[in-house]
Design a protein around this motif. Structure first.
Motif, PDB file in Angstrom:
ATOM      1  N   ALA A   1      -4.395   0.837  16.669  1.00  0.00           N
ATOM      2  CA  ALA A   1      -5.033   1.090  15.370  1.00  0.00           C
ATOM      3  C   ALA A   1      -4.501   2.376  14.740  1.00  0.00           C
ATOM      4  O   ALA A   1      -4.225   2.426  13.533  1.00  0.00           O
ATOM      5  CB  ALA A   1      -6.553   1.160  15.528  1.00  0.00           C
ATOM      6  N   ALA A   2      -4.349   3.438  15.541  1.00  0.00           N
ATOM      7  CA  ALA A   2      -3.819   4.706  15.027  1.00  0.00           C
ATOM      8  C   ALA A   2      -2.366   4.533  14.580  1.00  0.00           C
ATOM      9  O   ALA A   2      -1.952   5.077  13.547  1.00  0.00           O
ATOM     10  CB  ALA A   2      -3.933   5.802  16.085  1.00  0.00           C
ATOM     11  N   HIS A   3      -1.596   3.765  15.342  1.00  0.00           N
ATOM     12  CA  HIS A   3      -0.207   3.497  14.975  1.00  0.00           C
ATOM     13  C   HIS A   3      -0.147   2.755  13.644  1.00  0.00           C
ATOM     14  O   HIS A   3       0.645   3.102  12.767  1.00  0.00           O
ATOM     15  CB  HIS A   3       0.482   2.692  16.076  1.00  0.00           C
ATOM     16  N   ASN A   4      -0.983   1.737  13.494  1.00  0.00           N
ATOM     17  CA  ASN A   4      -0.999   0.970  12.243  1.00  0.00           C
ATOM     18  C   ASN A   4      -1.424   1.837  11.063  1.00  0.00           C
ATOM     19  O   ASN A   4      -0.898   1.692   9.958  1.00  0.00           O
ATOM     20  CB  ASN A   4      -1.907  -0.249  12.376  1.00  0.00           C
ATOM     21  N   ASP A   5      -2.362   2.754  11.284  1.00  0.00           N
ATOM     22  CA  ASP A   5      -2.799   3.678  10.234  1.00  0.00           C
ATOM     23  C   ASP A   5      -1.642   4.586   9.823  1.00  0.00           C
ATOM     24  O   ASP A   5      -1.371   4.771   8.635  1.00  0.00           O
ATOM     25  CB  ASP A   5      -3.990   4.505  10.730  1.00  0.00           C
ATOM     26  N   ALA A   6      -0.935   5.136  10.815  1.00  0.00           N
ATOM     27  CA  ALA A   6       0.209   6.005  10.523  1.00  0.00           C
ATOM     28  C   ALA A   6       1.311   5.226   9.816  1.00  0.00           C
ATOM     29  O   ALA A   6       1.939   5.734   8.880  1.00  0.00           O
ATOM     30  CB  ALA A   6       0.745   6.633  11.808  1.00  0.00           C
ATOM     31  N   LYS A   7       1.547   3.987  10.241  1.00  0.00           N
ATOM     32  CA  LYS A   7       2.590   3.156   9.628  1.00  0.00           C
ATOM     33  C   LYS A   7       2.263   2.893   8.157  1.00  0.00           C
ATOM     34  O   LYS A   7       3.140   2.996   7.298  1.00  0.00           O
ATOM     35  CB  LYS A   7       2.711   1.842  10.389  1.00  0.00           C
ATOM     36  N   ALA A   8       1.002   2.591   7.867  1.00  0.00           N
ATOM     37  CA  ALA A   8       0.600   2.349   6.478  1.00  0.00           C
ATOM     38  C   ALA A   8       0.782   3.609   5.636  1.00  0.00           C
ATOM     39  O   ALA A   8       1.253   3.539   4.488  1.00  0.00           O
ATOM     40  CB  ALA A   8      -0.851   1.867   6.425  1.00  0.00           C
ATOM     41  N   LYS A   9       0.434   4.754   6.199  1.00  0.00           N
ATOM     42  CA  LYS A   9       0.598   6.016   5.471  1.00  0.00           C
ATOM     43  C   LYS A   9       2.083   6.332   5.243  1.00  0.00           C
ATOM     44  O   LYS A   9       2.465   6.794   4.165  1.00  0.00           O
ATOM     45  CB  LYS A   9      -0.081   7.156   6.228  1.00  0.00           C
ATOM     46  N   ALA A  10       2.913   6.084   6.253  1.00  0.00           N
ATOM     47  CA  ALA A  10       4.355   6.330   6.116  1.00  0.00           C
ATOM     48  C   ALA A  10       4.950   5.415   5.045  1.00  0.00           C
ATOM     49  O   ALA A  10       5.763   5.855   4.231  1.00  0.00           O
ATOM     50  CB  ALA A  10       5.058   6.117   7.457  1.00  0.00           C
ATOM     51  N   GLU A  11       4.536   4.156   5.045  1.00  0.00           N
ATOM     52  CA  GLU A  11       5.033   3.221   4.036  1.00  0.00           C
ATOM     53  C   GLU A  11       4.602   3.640   2.634  1.00  0.00           C
ATOM     54  O   GLU A  11       5.381   3.538   1.682  1.00  0.00           O
ATOM     55  CB  GLU A  11       4.565   1.803   4.347  1.00  0.00           C
ATOM     56  N   ALA A  12       3.368   4.117   2.507  1.00  0.00           N
ATOM     57  CA  ALA A  12       2.879   4.577   1.203  1.00  0.00           C
ATOM     58  C   ALA A  12       3.673   5.796   0.730  1.00  0.00           C
ATOM     59  O   ALA A  12       4.038   5.890  -0.450  1.00  0.00           O
ATOM     60  CB  ALA A  12       1.395   4.901   1.271  1.00  0.00           C
ATOM     61  N   MET A  13       3.959   6.714   1.645  1.00  0.00           N
ATOM     62  CA  MET A  13       4.756   7.889   1.285  1.00  0.00           C
ATOM     63  C   MET A  13       6.158   7.470   0.852  1.00  0.00           C
ATOM     64  O   MET A  13       6.710   8.017  -0.103  1.00  0.00           O
ATOM     65  CB  MET A  13       4.854   8.866   2.461  1.00  0.00           C
ATOM     66  N   MET A  14       6.733   6.495   1.555  1.00  0.00           N
ATOM     67  CA  MET A  14       8.062   6.027   1.210  1.00  0.00           C
ATOM     68  C   MET A  14       8.073   5.376  -0.167  1.00  0.00           C
ATOM     69  O   MET A  14       8.971   5.630  -0.972  1.00  0.00           O
ATOM     70  CB  MET A  14       8.543   5.021   2.260  1.00  0.00           C
ATOM     71  N   GLN A  15       7.065   4.553  -0.446  1.00  0.00           N
ATOM     72  CA  GLN A  15       6.975   3.911  -1.758  1.00  0.00           C
ATOM     73  C   GLN A  15       6.852   4.951  -2.874  1.00  0.00           C
ATOM     74  O   GLN A  15       7.502   4.842  -3.913  1.00  0.00           O
ATOM     75  CB  GLN A  15       5.778   2.949  -1.814  1.00  0.00           C
ATOM     76  N   GLU A  16       6.025   5.951  -2.621  1.00  0.00           N
ATOM     77  CA  GLU A  16       5.839   7.020  -3.610  1.00  0.00           C
ATOM     78  C   GLU A  16       7.164   7.747  -3.852  1.00  0.00           C
ATOM     79  O   GLU A  16       7.536   8.023  -4.995  1.00  0.00           O
ATOM     80  CB  GLU A  16       4.780   7.998  -3.115  1.00  0.00           C
ATOM     81  N   LYS A  17       7.881   8.037  -2.784  1.00  0.00           N
ATOM     82  CA  LYS A  17       9.165   8.734  -2.898  1.00  0.00           C
ATOM     83  C   LYS A  17      10.181   7.866  -3.640  1.00  0.00           C
ATOM     84  O   LYS A  17      10.934   8.367  -4.477  1.00  0.00           O
ATOM     85  CB  LYS A  17       9.681   9.093  -1.501  1.00  0.00           C
ATOM     86  N   MET A  18      10.198   6.555  -3.363  1.00  0.00           N
ATOM     87  CA  MET A  18      11.135   5.668  -4.039  1.00  0.00           C
ATOM     88  C   MET A  18      10.815   5.562  -5.532  1.00  0.00           C
ATOM     89  O   MET A  18      11.724   5.541  -6.356  1.00  0.00           O
ATOM     90  CB  MET A  18      11.135   4.285  -3.392  1.00  0.00           C
ATOM     91  N   GLN A  19       9.525   5.528  -5.876  1.00  0.00           N
ATOM     92  CA  GLN A  19       9.155   5.471  -7.289  1.00  0.00           C
ATOM     93  C   GLN A  19       9.554   6.766  -7.999  1.00  0.00           C
ATOM     94  O   GLN A  19      10.021   6.743  -9.139  1.00  0.00           O
ATOM     95  CB  GLN A  19       7.650   5.218  -7.438  1.00  0.00           C
ATOM     96  N   GLU A  20       9.365   7.882  -7.311  1.00  0.00           N
ATOM     97  CA  GLU A  20       9.766   9.181  -7.867  1.00  0.00           C
ATOM     98  C   GLU A  20      11.274   9.201  -8.113  1.00  0.00           C
ATOM     99  O   GLU A  20      11.742   9.626  -9.170  1.00  0.00           O
ATOM    100  CB  GLU A  20       9.371  10.281  -6.883  1.00  0.00           C
ATOM    101  N   MET A  21      12.016   8.694  -7.140  1.00  0.00           N
ATOM    102  CA  MET A  21      13.462   8.675  -7.275  1.00  0.00           C
ATOM    103  C   MET A  21      13.906   7.721  -8.382  1.00  0.00           C
ATOM    104  O   MET A  21      14.814   8.042  -9.150  1.00  0.00           O
ATOM    105  CB  MET A  21      14.107   8.254  -5.968  1.00  0.00           C
ATOM    106  N   ALA A  22      13.261   6.566  -8.480  1.00  0.00           N
ATOM    107  CA  ALA A  22      13.591   5.609  -9.534  1.00  0.00           C
ATOM    108  C   ALA A  22      13.401   6.262 -10.903  1.00  0.00           C
ATOM    109  O   ALA A  22      14.226   6.108 -11.802  1.00  0.00           O
ATOM    110  CB  ALA A  22      12.740   4.351  -9.404  1.00  0.00           C
ATOM    111  N   GLY A  23      12.319   7.037 -11.044  1.00  0.00           N
ATOM    112  CA  GLY A  23      12.083   7.753 -12.292  1.00  0.00           C
ATOM    113  C   GLY A  23      13.157   8.794 -12.550  1.00  0.00           C
ATOM    114  O   GLY A  23      13.633   8.938 -13.678  1.00  0.00           O
ATOM    115  N   ASP A  24      13.550   9.521 -11.500  1.00  0.00           N
ATOM    116  CA  ASP A  24      14.602  10.532 -11.639  1.00  0.00           C
ATOM    117  C   ASP A  24      15.927   9.911 -12.071  1.00  0.00           C
ATOM    118  O   ASP A  24      16.717  10.535 -12.777  1.00  0.00           O
ATOM    119  CB  ASP A  24      14.819  11.280 -10.315  1.00  0.00           C
TER     120      ASP A  24
END
Length: 106
Positions: free
Chosen positions: A72-95
């Protein structure tokens, strides 16, 4: 747009994507389960970097429960990592001046 400008823009985009991938690789996400009893730290790439378990809350007979908490902790961390990656990709797409919501190829 002439060919030279297009090539320059493509090279710039490639450089920014490599930089973003390096930044993502260095990010960390912490997942928790069991009221912070179990913590898992993953890199932005999803590689496990750390695991901590509060021994005061676990009995030797609770191996199956502990395994479930780690998952469960691994899945929570994985979801958070994926969300951070998506946020970073959207930021980069805007840049890069790409349309909002466009998915990058990684």
């Amino acid at each position: 747009m002439d060919m030279m400008k297009m090539m320059k823009k493509a090279k710039e985009m490639q450089s920014k994507m490599a930089e973003m991938q390096e930044q993502v690789a260095q990010m960390e996400a912490t997942g928790v389960a069991g009221g912070d009893m179990v913590k898992v730290i993953l890199t932005g790439k999803g590689e496990m970097k750390g695991l901590s378990i509060d021994p005061s809350m676990i009995n030797a007979d609770d191996a199956e429960i502990l395994e479930d908490l780690i998952i469960a902790a691994h899945n929570d961390a994985k979801a958070k990592a994926e969300a951070m990656m998506q946020e970073k990709m959207q930021e980069m797409a805007g840049d890069l001046g790409l349309p909002a919501g466009m998915n990058l190829p990684f």
